[in-house]
Scaffold this motif. Structure first.
Motif, PDB file in Angstrom:
ATOM      1  N   ILE A  10       0.843  -1.194   0.000  1.00  0.00           N
ATOM      2  CA  ILE A  10       0.000   0.000   0.000  1.00  0.00           C
ATOM      3  C   ILE A  10       0.880   1.247   0.000  1.00  0.00           C
ATOM      4  O   ILE A  10       1.823   1.355   0.784  1.00  0.00           O
ATOM      5  N   GLU A  11       0.562   2.184  -0.894  1.00  0.00           N
ATOM      6  CA  GLU A  11       1.305   3.433  -0.951  1.00  0.00           C
ATOM      7  C   GLU A  11       1.210   4.146   0.399  1.00  0.00           C
ATOM      8  O   GLU A  11       0.140   4.284   0.972  1.00  0.00           O
ATOM      9  N   GLY A  12       2.337   4.604   0.890  1.00  0.00           N
ATOM     10  CA  GLY A  12       2.395   5.222   2.198  1.00  0.00           C
ATOM     11  C   GLY A  12       3.108   4.357   3.216  1.00  0.00           C
ATOM     12  O   GLY A  12       3.498   4.836   4.285  1.00  0.00           O
ATOM     13  N   TYR A  13       3.304   3.087   2.879  1.00  0.00           N
ATOM     14  CA  TYR A  13       3.979   2.163   3.794  1.00  0.00           C
ATOM     15  C   TYR A  13       5.376   2.657   4.140  1.00  0.00           C
ATOM     16  O   TYR A  13       5.838   2.489   5.274  1.00  0.00           O
ATOM     17  N   SER A  14       6.055   3.278   3.188  1.00  0.00           N
ATOM     18  CA  SER A  14       7.432   3.721   3.403  1.00  0.00           C
ATOM     19  C   SER A  14       7.513   5.142   3.966  1.00  0.00           C
ATOM     20  O   SER A  14       8.609   5.691   4.081  1.00  0.00           O
ATOM     21  N   SER A  15       6.387   5.751   4.315  1.00  0.00           N
ATOM     22  CA  SER A  15       6.396   7.103   4.870  1.00  0.00           C
ATOM     23  C   SER A  15       7.089   7.116   6.221  1.00  0.00           C
ATOM     24  O   SER A  15       7.193   6.098   6.905  1.00  0.00           O
ATOM     25  N   TRP A  16       7.531   8.305   6.641  1.00  0.00           N
ATOM     26  CA  TRP A  16       8.223   8.383   7.927  1.00  0.00           C
ATOM     27  C   TRP A  16       7.263   8.092   9.080  1.00  0.00           C
ATOM     28  O   TRP A  16       7.668   7.542  10.114  1.00  0.00           O
ATOM     29  N   GLN A  17       5.976   8.418   8.887  1.00  0.00           N
ATOM     30  CA  GLN A  17       5.012   8.122   9.941  1.00  0.00           C
ATOM     31  C   GLN A  17       4.878   6.612  10.152  1.00  0.00           C
ATOM     32  O   GLN A  17       4.808   6.136  11.290  1.00  0.00           O
ATOM     33  N   CYS A  18       4.837   5.877   9.055  1.00  0.00           N
ATOM     34  CA  CYS A  18       4.734   4.413   9.169  1.00  0.00           C
ATOM     35  C   CYS A  18       6.038   3.813   9.693  1.00  0.00           C
ATOM     36  O   CYS A  18       6.024   2.770  10.367  1.00  0.00           O
ATOM     37  N   TRP A  19       7.152   4.465   9.394  1.00  0.00           N
ATOM     38  CA  TRP A  19       8.426   3.995   9.968  1.00  0.00           C
ATOM     39  C   TRP A  19       8.378   4.116  11.493  1.00  0.00           C
ATOM     40  O   TRP A  19       8.800   3.212  12.206  1.00  0.00           O
ATOM     41  N   VAL A  20       7.846   5.234  11.982  1.00  0.00           N
ATOM     42  CA  VAL A  20       7.691   5.396  13.426  1.00  0.00           C
ATOM     43  C   VAL A  20       6.752   4.321  13.979  1.00  0.00           C
ATOM     44  O   VAL A  20       7.009   3.716  15.028  1.00  0.00           O
ATOM     45  N   TYR A  21       5.665   4.050  13.269  1.00  0.00           N
ATOM     46  CA  TYR A  21       4.693   3.040  13.708  1.00  0.00           C
ATOM     47  C   TYR A  21       5.365   1.678  13.897  1.00  0.00           C
ATOM     48  O   TYR A  21       5.109   0.988  14.888  1.00  0.00           O
ATOM     49  N   ARG A  22       6.203   1.303  12.945  1.00  0.00           N
ATOM     50  CA  ARG A  22       6.827  -0.028  13.012  1.00  0.00           C
ATOM     51  C   ARG A  22       8.037  -0.051  13.937  1.00  0.00           C
ATOM     52  O   ARG A  22       8.326  -1.087  14.558  1.00  0.00           O
ATOM     53  N   SER A  23       8.746   1.071  14.063  1.00  0.00           N
ATOM     54  CA  SER A  23       9.985   1.096  14.835  1.00  0.00           C
ATOM     55  C   SER A  23       9.781   1.507  16.281  1.00  0.00           C
ATOM     56  O   SER A  23      10.533   1.092  17.170  1.00  0.00           O
ATOM     57  N   TRP A  24       8.784   2.324  16.533  1.00  0.00           N
ATOM     58  CA  TRP A  24       8.576   2.878  17.863  1.00  0.00           C
ATOM     59  C   TRP A  24       7.064   2.945  18.100  1.00  0.00           C
ATOM     60  O   TRP A  24       6.452   4.018  18.105  1.00  0.00           O
ATOM     61  N   PRO A  25       6.432   1.787  18.276  1.00  0.00           N
ATOM     62  CA  PRO A  25       4.968   1.722  18.333  1.00  0.00           C
ATOM     63  C   PRO A  25       4.347   2.628  19.387  1.00  0.00           C
ATOM     64  O   PRO A  25       3.300   3.233  19.145  1.00  0.00           O
ATOM     65  N   ARG A  26       4.974   2.738  20.556  1.00  0.00           N
ATOM     66  CA  ARG A  26       4.374   3.549  21.612  1.00  0.00           C
ATOM     67  C   ARG A  26       4.345   5.024  21.223  1.00  0.00           C
ATOM     68  O   ARG A  26       3.375   5.730  21.491  1.00  0.00           O
ATOM     69  N   ALA A  27       5.395   5.478  20.569  1.00  0.00           N
ATOM     70  CA  ALA A  27       5.407   6.860  20.083  1.00  0.00           C
ATOM     71  C   ALA A  27       4.339   7.057  19.015  1.00  0.00           C
ATOM     72  O   ALA A  27       3.661   8.096  18.978  1.00  0.00           O
ATOM     73  N   ALA A  28       4.172   6.059  18.149  1.00  0.00           N
ATOM     74  CA  ALA A  28       3.145   6.148  17.112  1.00  0.00           C
ATOM     75  C   ALA A  28       1.753   6.209  17.723  1.00  0.00           C
ATOM     76  O   ALA A  28       0.872   6.911  17.213  1.00  0.00           O
ATOM     77  N   PHE A  29       1.550   5.473  18.808  1.00  0.00           N
ATOM     78  CA  PHE A  29       0.249   5.503  19.485  1.00  0.00           C
ATOM     79  C   PHE A  29      -0.128   6.935  19.859  1.00  0.00           C
ATOM     80  O   PHE A  29      -1.236   7.395  19.581  1.00  0.00           O
ATOM     81  N   PHE A  30       0.803   7.651  20.460  1.00  0.00           N
ATOM     82  CA  PHE A  30       0.504   9.018  20.878  1.00  0.00           C
ATOM     83  C   PHE A  30       0.450   9.973  19.680  1.00  0.00           C
ATOM     84  O   PHE A  30      -0.414  10.847  19.619  1.00  0.00           O
ATOM     85  N   MET A  31       1.350   9.797  18.736  1.00  0.00           N
ATOM     86  CA  MET A  31       1.398  10.708  17.591  1.00  0.00           C
ATOM     87  C   MET A  31       0.150  10.561  16.716  1.00  0.00           C
ATOM     88  O   MET A  31      -0.495  11.561  16.358  1.00  0.00           O
ATOM     89  N   PHE A  32      -0.209   9.331  16.373  1.00  0.00           N
ATOM     90  CA  PHE A  32      -1.376   9.110  15.526  1.00  0.00           C
ATOM     91  C   PHE A  32      -2.647   9.591  16.229  1.00  0.00           C
ATOM     92  O   PHE A  32      -3.507  10.220  15.623  1.00  0.00           O
ATOM     93  N   ASN A  33      -2.763   9.274  17.523  1.00  0.00           N
ATOM     94  CA  ASN A  33      -3.960   9.682  18.255  1.00  0.00           C
ATOM     95  C   ASN A  33      -4.050  11.197  18.399  1.00  0.00           C
ATOM     96  O   ASN A  33      -5.152  11.764  18.404  1.00  0.00           O
ATOM     97  N   ALA A  34      -2.908  11.856  18.536  1.00  0.00           N
ATOM     98  CA  ALA A  34      -2.920  13.312  18.668  1.00  0.00           C
ATOM     99  C   ALA A  34      -3.527  13.959  17.432  1.00  0.00           C
ATOM    100  O   ALA A  34      -4.275  14.947  17.525  1.00  0.00           O
ATOM    101  N   VAL A  35      -3.239  13.407  16.268  1.00  0.00           N
ATOM    102  CA  VAL A  35      -3.797  13.932  15.025  1.00  0.00           C
ATOM    103  C   VAL A  35      -5.260  13.520  14.884  1.00  0.00           C
ATOM    104  O   VAL A  35      -6.142  14.337  14.599  1.00  0.00           O
ATOM    105  N   GLY A  36      -5.526  12.219  15.115  1.00  0.00           N
ATOM    106  CA  GLY A  36      -6.888  11.718  14.952  1.00  0.00           C
ATOM    107  C   GLY A  36      -7.873  12.336  15.917  1.00  0.00           C
ATOM    108  O   GLY A  36      -9.038  12.581  15.568  1.00  0.00           O
TER     109      GLY A  36
END
Length: 673
Positions: A126-152
């Motif tokens: 899926i296009e977007g898989y290589s984005s920096w946001q998805c890199w954070v999601y896969r590499s640092w899941p806890r940070a992604a939890f807060f970052m994604f939720n902050a936007v959503g």
């Protein structure tokens, strides 16, 4: 969906009825098709289930390494063993869980918000898989939890979604279709009717001060919107209801839907309001729309009980102290410097239902006229995992650490509860009808059977009859129902209540009942909120206890309790709600089961292993009293109501049989349980 679809193809999908691909053979063109069940019961049976389940498609579950699919969650609900995190390097689960008793129904309710973003970050094609946001999601899941939720939580989209969010909308089509297909595969359409699933999701709204507005959206059948309506699409409950009318109800294609709010204990009084989005007061039409969609409310789940608040300036009902969280909104969980203690008017259901009476007096419509259920809110994909003695957590504390001995969830959380629906058969139509008419109750986990009826003419010896349930329906209303009388009526209606203890299993026997209470709420003539708790059956001072070292229960209780009760302070001129609360004898809480098994002795520091310090924390409550909450029966003033003469001066009656002696006074099977 494993690859980005061209927009023209996406358009074709969006214009297609979502049931077309998954309508089963032999349905004769009907989304409601089902043969008659072998277990059909015209007096209705109690069906136990879970209305709140998260899997790998939810951001908060996936960032805690939950890998359960919707299909696996449904198989778990039907009794199949499930492996859960942590995982070995070769992908093998290091823990597993299995229900001692399968559920009758369940629904996967993954978050509509960020479902496409999660799928995008999990799927290389899926296009977007290589984005920096998805890199954070896969590499640092806890940070992604807060970052994604902050936007959503602000109703926004992450950068990889594109300017109009189209990339993430496309990515969300696949998971939503998977959730529908998993529900269809799990649904037993045969005459055996062993298991029912529903297509559902969670609308995860939050207020500006990050208070909880969460609601589960439950569809009656396979006719559903092509994509779930999310908080991003409409950041208010009113916009959710309008969207469901537009995308479901008004389609006239068989689509039908209900919405179940939950965790109002974390809403900071923002979940249920009497104002519109622009701040103006709600109208009668608004109140009717609210009441039409929200017939049920969650009284308890993993993140605490919402029944009532016990603390300074609140009720004198000590049982309200059950499973209370120490903060008034979920941000207090993570940002302790902003934490505020809960207050009586923060969204606890008793007070909100009294607010409903005020709106009814102003508008002629009560927007907060609910039935009660409970569920788990599991984030491991384990619907119905409510055993205190076998709790693996629901994801509140993140991924447990390997073989370290520790509590598997945060101390303030609990295993959640179960939803119980009274329906003629275990089918979507029958269960959905039960939800709509509010003939439902919630438990904190046990599978006790509870009946609650009201009438103007029940006999005093009703509990001694073998046809208790038939008499309950004959001339009366069940839990969730309405009863009315002219304002000058003298005699109270008769409330018939019967509770049978959870029989349990060989591994975990059911606990005895201690008592039944009736909780009454009303608004007096001066506009003040009032409540009264009545002890109507059993014995609150029976001396039963639990040995905290062995977790063995001690003392006697009741296998069954039954009463026909009248309100001694009945005032026919005031609207009121009545619900029954059935309370078990004390037992060990989930955390104490672990502390006891690990032989923690707080007076001996050497016994307190690393990870078990919470066993000796001041806030640790080692014992609980499990319970059930029936849906309220709603009394209203109606000058045109006809009250039978036989209602006058009915004597009180109560019958209880001790768990230590003989058979119950009424056979539960003959009584319709």
């Amino acid at each position: 969906m494993n690859a980005k679809l061209p927009l023209v193809v996406l358009g074709l999908i969006l214009s297609m009825p979502s049931s077309a691909a998954i309508e089963p053979p032999g349905s004769e063109g009907s989304v409601n098709y089902h043969v008659k069940c072998n277990n059909y019961n015209p007096l209705r049976s109690a069906w136990f289930g879970d209305t709140h389940v998260h899997t790998r498609y939810s951001l908060d579950a996936s960032t805690q390494d939950t890998r359960t699919t919707p299909e696996q969650a449904y198989r778990f609900a039907q009794g199949e063993e499930l492996g859960v995190q942590p995982w070995s390097d070769d992908g093998k689960a290091q823990r597993s869980q299995q229900l001692q008793r399968p559920l009758d129904f369940a629904m996967v309710t993954d978050h509509a918000e960020l479902i496409g973003e999660v799928a995008m970050c999990q799927t290389p094609s899926i296009e977007g898989y290589s984005s920096w946001q998805c890199w954070v999601y896969r590499s640092w899941p806890r940070a992604a939890f807060f970052m994604f939720n902050a936007v959503g939580s602000r109703g926004g989209r992450l950068g990889m979604c594109g300017d109009d969010g189209e990339n993430c909308k496309q990515a969300g089509v696949g998971p939503w279709q998977d959730m529908q297909e998993a529900a269809e595969q799990a649904y037993d359409r045969s005459e055996n009717c062993q298991f029912t699933s529903f297509v559902a999701y969670e609308w995860t709204g939050v207020s500006q001060n990050v208070a909880n507005l969460h609601r589960n959206v439950i569809f009656r059948n396979t006719q559903v919107p092509v994509l779930p309506i999310s908080y991003v699409d409409g950041p208010s409950a009113r916009q959710l209801w309008d969207g469901l009318d537009r995308e479901c109800v008004d389609k006239n294609n068989g689509c039908d839907v209900l919405v179940i709010p939950h965790n109002s204990n974390l809403s900071d009084a923002q979940m249920f309001t009497n104002s519109r989005d622009d701040g103006t007061p709600i109208t009668a039409e608004d109140a009717a729309q609210t009441a039409r969609f929200e017939t049920l409310v969650g009284v308890m789940q993993h993140k605490g009980s919402s029944e009532c608040f016990f603390g300074f300036g609140s009720t004198e009902d000590e049982l309200c102290a059950f499973e209370q969280l120490p903060y008034d909104k979920f941000s207090g969980k993570f940002q302790k410097w902003t934490r505020e203690a809960p207050a009586p008017n923060d969204g606890y259901l008793r007070e909100v239902m009294r607010d409903g009476f005020r709106e009814q007096q102003r508008l002629g419509v009560n927007p907060f006229k609910w039935g009660f259920i409970a569920s788990t809110d599991t984030h491991l994909g384990t619907p119905g995992a409510v055993e205190e003695s076998d709790f693996l957590g629901h994801g509140g504390a993140g991924t447990p650490a390997g073989d370290t001995v520790s509590l598997p969830d945060d101390l303030e959380f609990n295993p959640g509860g179960l939803a119980v629906l009274y329906a003629e058969e275990n089918t979507r139509d029958s269960l959905f009808a039960a939800m709509r008419r509010r003939e439902a109750y919630g438990t904190s986990g046990p599978r006790m059977n509870v009946r609650f009826f009201a009438s103007w003419n029940y006999p005093a010896d009703m509990c001694e009859q073998t046809d208790f349930v038939a008499r309950g329906y004959d001339g009366g209303v069940p839990m969730g129902g309405d009863i009315a009388a002219p304002a000058d009526t003298v005699q109270s209606p008769a409330f018939a209540i019967q509770a049978v203890k959870d029989p349990g299993t060989v591994k975990t026997p059911g606990n005895d009942l201690q008592r039944i209470q009736v909780i009454k709420g009303w608004v007096d003539a001066e506009g003040h909120s009032q409540e009264k708790i009545y002890e109507v059956a059993g014995d609150p001072n029976n001396g039963a206890s639990v040995d905290l070292n062995s977790c063995k229960t001690q003392g006697s209780g009741f296998r069954q309790l039954c009463t026909v009760w009248h309100d001694p302070q009945f005032d026919a001129s005031l609207n009121a709600y009545y619900y029954a609360r059935v309370v078990e004898n004390p037992s060990c809480r989930w955390s104490q089961h672990i502390c006891s098994a690990q032989k923690v002795d707080c007076s001996q520091p050497k016994t307190i292993k690393n990870g078990l310090e919470a066993c000796c924390a001041a806030e640790h409550l080692p014992s609980i009293q499990e319970r059930a909450w029936t849906s309220p029966i709603w009394y209203s003033v109606d000058e045109n109501a006809d009250v039978p003469v036989s209602a006058i001066e009915q004597p009180l009656a109560a019958k209880a049989e001790s768990g230590a002696d003989g058979a119950p006074a009424v056979d539960p099977i003959e009584a319709g349980f």
